[in-house]
Design a protein around this motif. Sequence first.
Motif, PDB file in Angstrom:
ATOM      1  N   ILE A   2      30.814  48.388  39.077  1.00 57.82           N
ATOM      2  CA  ILE A   2      31.122  47.828  37.761  1.00 57.82           C
ATOM      3  C   ILE A   2      32.557  48.161  37.365  1.00 57.82           C
ATOM      4  N   PHE A   3      33.026  49.360  37.729  1.00 57.05           N
ATOM      5  CA  PHE A   3      34.400  49.747  37.434  1.00 57.05           C
ATOM      6  C   PHE A   3      35.387  48.771  38.064  1.00 57.05           C
ATOM      7  N   VAL A   4      35.133  48.379  39.311  1.00 58.97           N
ATOM      8  CA  VAL A   4      36.014  47.444  40.012  1.00 58.97           C
ATOM      9  C   VAL A   4      35.997  46.086  39.321  1.00 58.97           C
ATOM     10  N   GLU A   5      34.829  45.634  38.910  1.00 62.05           N
ATOM     11  CA  GLU A   5      34.733  44.358  38.213  1.00 62.05           C
ATOM     12  C   GLU A   5      35.512  44.399  36.895  1.00 62.05           C
ATOM     13  N   ASN A   6      35.409  45.501  36.167  1.00 61.08           N
ATOM     14  CA  ASN A   6      36.166  45.646  34.921  1.00 61.08           C
ATOM     15  C   ASN A   6      37.666  45.660  35.194  1.00 61.08           C
ATOM     16  N   ALA A   7      38.067  46.379  36.227  1.00 59.79           N
ATOM     17  CA  ALA A   7      39.485  46.447  36.585  1.00 59.79           C
ATOM     18  C   ALA A   7      40.006  45.074  36.970  1.00 59.79           C
ATOM     19  N   LEU A  29      47.432  45.826  41.302  1.00 57.83           N
ATOM     20  CA  LEU A  29      46.249  46.596  40.957  1.00 57.83           C
ATOM     21  C   LEU A  29      46.182  47.778  41.917  1.00 57.83           C
ATOM     22  N   ALA A  30      46.214  48.992  41.370  1.00 54.25           N
ATOM     23  CA  ALA A  30      46.142  50.197  42.200  1.00 54.25           C
ATOM     24  C   ALA A  30      44.674  50.545  42.447  1.00 54.25           C
ATOM     25  N   ILE A  31      44.323  50.693  43.724  1.00 55.83           N
ATOM     26  CA  ILE A  31      42.946  51.045  44.075  1.00 55.83           C
ATOM     27  C   ILE A  31      42.938  52.114  45.159  1.00 55.83           C
ATOM     28  N   ARG A  32      41.860  52.891  45.172  1.00 51.50           N
ATOM     29  CA  ARG A  32      41.703  53.927  46.188  1.00 51.50           C
ATOM     30  C   ARG A  32      41.438  53.279  47.555  1.00 51.50           C
ATOM     31  N   GLN A  33      41.813  53.976  48.594  1.00 51.77           N
ATOM     32  CA  GLN A  33      41.581  53.504  49.962  1.00 51.77           C
ATOM     33  C   GLN A  33      40.093  53.207  50.194  1.00 51.77           C
ATOM     34  N   GLU A  38      35.714  49.336  51.130  1.00 53.89           N
ATOM     35  CA  GLU A  38      34.381  48.848  50.756  1.00 53.89           C
ATOM     36  C   GLU A  38      34.389  47.399  50.296  1.00 53.89           C
ATOM     37  N   LEU A  39      35.397  47.011  49.537  1.00 52.92           N
ATOM     38  CA  LEU A  39      35.393  45.687  48.915  1.00 52.92           C
ATOM     39  C   LEU A  39      36.269  44.665  49.617  1.00 52.92           C
ATOM     40  N   PHE A  40      37.500  45.025  49.917  1.00 56.67           N
ATOM     41  CA  PHE A  40      38.457  44.030  50.377  1.00 56.67           C
ATOM     42  C   PHE A  40      38.440  43.797  51.885  1.00 56.67           C
ATOM     43  N   GLN A  41      37.619  44.537  52.602  1.00 61.03           N
ATOM     44  CA  GLN A  41      37.424  44.250  54.015  1.00 61.03           C
ATOM     45  C   GLN A  41      36.202  43.347  54.223  1.00 61.03           C
ATOM     46  N   GLU A  42      35.452  43.120  53.171  1.00 65.03           N
ATOM     47  CA  GLU A  42      34.282  42.241  53.195  1.00 65.03           C
ATOM     48  C   GLU A  42      34.731  40.800  52.930  1.00 65.03           C
TER      49      GLU A  42
END
Length: 71
Positions: A2-7, A29-33, A38-42
């Motif tokens: 949910i945090f990612v969706e809000n971001a 958008l700064a995101i943790r590795q 988890e998200l952007f390799q899908e």
Amino acid sequence: MIFVENALGQYILYYDILTRLEPDRRLYLAIRQETYSELFQEPIGKILLENQRLCLLVFGSKREVVLQWIP
């Protein structure tokens, strides 16, 4: 997740405003590795990157170091 969706929602809002007020600036958008893996390799995450509306700054959370810029 949910945090990612809000971001992402905030990013889109800022992107649209910044595009109108300062069109020469680029928003990242700064995101943790871990989140990137988890998200952007899908497949769904790859779609977000392919449309080139989303720019990422990927950082390592333990050492707080920038690992990757994705324009």
